[in-house]
Design an enzyme around this catalytic site. Structure first.
Site, PDB file in Angstrom:
ATOM      1  N   HIS A 141       0.834  -1.202   0.000  1.00 31.14           N
ATOM      2  CA  HIS A 141       0.000   0.000   0.000  1.00 31.14           C
ATOM      3  C   HIS A 141       0.871   1.256   0.000  1.00 31.14           C
ATOM      4  O   HIS A 141       0.626   2.204  -0.769  1.00 31.14           O
ATOM      5  CB  HIS A 141      -0.905  -0.024   1.236  1.00 31.14           C
ATOM      6  CG  HIS A 141      -1.799   1.166   1.365  1.00 31.14           C
ATOM      7  ND1 HIS A 141      -3.084   1.184   0.876  1.00 31.14           N
ATOM      8  CD2 HIS A 141      -1.596   2.390   1.931  1.00 31.14           C
ATOM      9  CE1 HIS A 141      -3.637   2.365   1.131  1.00 31.14           C
ATOM     10  NE2 HIS A 141      -2.747   3.108   1.777  1.00 31.14           N
ATOM     11  N   GLU A 142       1.909   1.276   0.824  1.00 33.08           N
ATOM     12  CA  GLU A 142       2.795   2.440   0.881  1.00 33.08           C
ATOM     13  C   GLU A 142       3.639   2.565  -0.386  1.00 33.08           C
ATOM     14  O   GLU A 142       3.880   3.674  -0.873  1.00 33.08           O
ATOM     15  CB  GLU A 142       3.698   2.352   2.116  1.00 33.08           C
ATOM     16  CG  GLU A 142       2.953   2.255   3.451  1.00 33.08           C
ATOM     17  CD  GLU A 142       1.979   3.405   3.670  1.00 33.08           C
ATOM     18  OE1 GLU A 142       2.211   4.500   3.130  1.00 33.08           O
ATOM     19  OE2 GLU A 142       0.984   3.194   4.382  1.00 33.08           O
ATOM     20  N   GLU A 216      -6.539   6.622  -1.491  1.00 31.75           N
ATOM     21  CA  GLU A 216      -6.466   5.446  -0.638  1.00 31.75           C
ATOM     22  C   GLU A 216      -7.080   4.226  -1.323  1.00 31.75           C
ATOM     23  O   GLU A 216      -6.529   3.118  -1.254  1.00 31.75           O
ATOM     24  CB  GLU A 216      -7.182   5.721   0.693  1.00 31.75           C
ATOM     25  CG  GLU A 216      -6.461   6.695   1.594  1.00 31.75           C
ATOM     26  CD  GLU A 216      -5.068   6.237   1.953  1.00 31.75           C
ATOM     27  OE1 GLU A 216      -4.882   5.039   2.254  1.00 31.75           O
ATOM     28  OE2 GLU A 216      -4.152   7.071   1.922  1.00 31.75           O
TER      29      GLU A 216
END
Length: 320
Positions: A141-142, A216
């Site tokens: 995700h990062e 996101e």
């Protein structure tokens, strides 16, 4: 990720950046014209251009010092570095992000920097809560944030929000000190200008929140594609949500009022998990899963002093 999705994200990134710049420019043009006419347009546009071009970008080392984080050496976490390297290679990053360790009991991770130079910070609470499978999803995700240059875009959105808020505050202050003149003379008030000064910051903040939530969702999708395991990230999100709610119950007993969905910087965890679980079909491009263990990493680091609480917000204005 195939070339179509990569191109899509690149175009979306540039479109959102352009939209933010146009918003800043349009706001300055309208405000300048209403206050000073054509001369005001020129001066405020020049000021806005200078702010955008010369907006400071804090170095990775400075941000991490502010968080009291330190580099995590490969010998301390070889498995994490192996997973990070595999994900960075799949994401097409030319430079491996640096891992940082934050001695905090909070379960959190965040990324800073650009695709050319980036860092990912993980907290002690995160390492002691998630297993390698879930950590793989969080790191992916990062990595997605880094590849899509989300930090830069959200920093620009935050700057637009701060700029409109500052101009609004100055305008309202000038209106307040001139209130006696308005009340006891024939001075005409430009009520359109007053309305813009009052509501522009709120509109800018809502646009920033909407942009953050969209980023996101995209980062979750990209993470699932990088790992080939959307369920791993979904499990990590559930654990993070449970720990966060547990912390609020300790700090504020009886706290049950949910945060308004419109004001969340992150989308609701339930919705993120639902979308991820819908991706449990064979992953796109036939990408194999990251090779991970389902054990919680045995990771202990000596640090001076007691564990600290990580800041709630970092310099770019983006919540992680």
């Amino acid at each position: 990720m195939n070339q179509f999705h990569l191109l899509r994200h690149t175009l979306l990134n540039r479109l959102q950046t352009l939209s933010l710049i146009l918003f800043i420019g349009g706001y300055l043009v309208l405000l300048g014209y209403l206050i000073w006419g054509r001369d005001g347009i020129v001066w405020l546009l020049l000021a806005g251009t200078v702010i955008v071009l010369l907006s400071p970008t804090a170095s990775l080392q400075l941000v991490m010092r502010l968080y009291r984080a330190r580099p995590l050496h490969r010998s301390e976490a070889p498995e994490l570095y192996r997973i990070l390297g595999q994900l960075a290679e799949r994401a097409g990053l030319s430079v491996l992000p640096t891992l940082y360790y934050l001695p905090s009991r909070m379960v959190n991770a965040f990324a800073v920097g650009s695709p050319q130079q980036a860092a990912v910070a993980v907290t002690e609470g995160l390492l002691n809560t998630l297993d390698y499978r879930e950590l793989s999803g969080v790191l992916a995700h990062e990595i997605s944030h880094i590849r899509n240059n989300d930090i830069r875009v959200m920093g620009l959105a935050d700057m637009a929000s701060r700029l409109t808020s500052t101009l609004s505050t100055v305008g309202q202050f000038l209106l307040l000190i001139n209130l006696p003149l308005i009340l006891f003379s024939n001075v005409q008030v430009n009520w359109l200008l007053v309305m813009i000064l009052l509501f522009a910051p709120q509109l800018s903040a809502l646009a920033q929140l909407g942009l953050s939530r969209t980023r996101e969702y995209d980062a979750d999708l990209n993470a699932a594609q990088l790992t080939g395991d959307p369920e791993g990230l979904a499990q990590a999100l559930v654990k993070l949500e449970q720990r966060q709610r547990g912390l609020w119950r300790i700090l504020m007993p009886g706290y049950q009022i949910p945060e308004p969905s419109l004001l969340r910087t992150h989308p609701p965890t339930e919705e993120r998990v639902r979308r991820l679980l819908e991706l449990k079909q064979p992953v796109e491009d036939g990408m194999a899963n990251v090779n991970f263990s389902t054990q919680v990493p045995v990771f202990r680091v000596r640090h001076e002093g007691r564990p600290i609480r990580s800041p709630r917000r970092h310099l770019s204005g983006l919540w992680y």
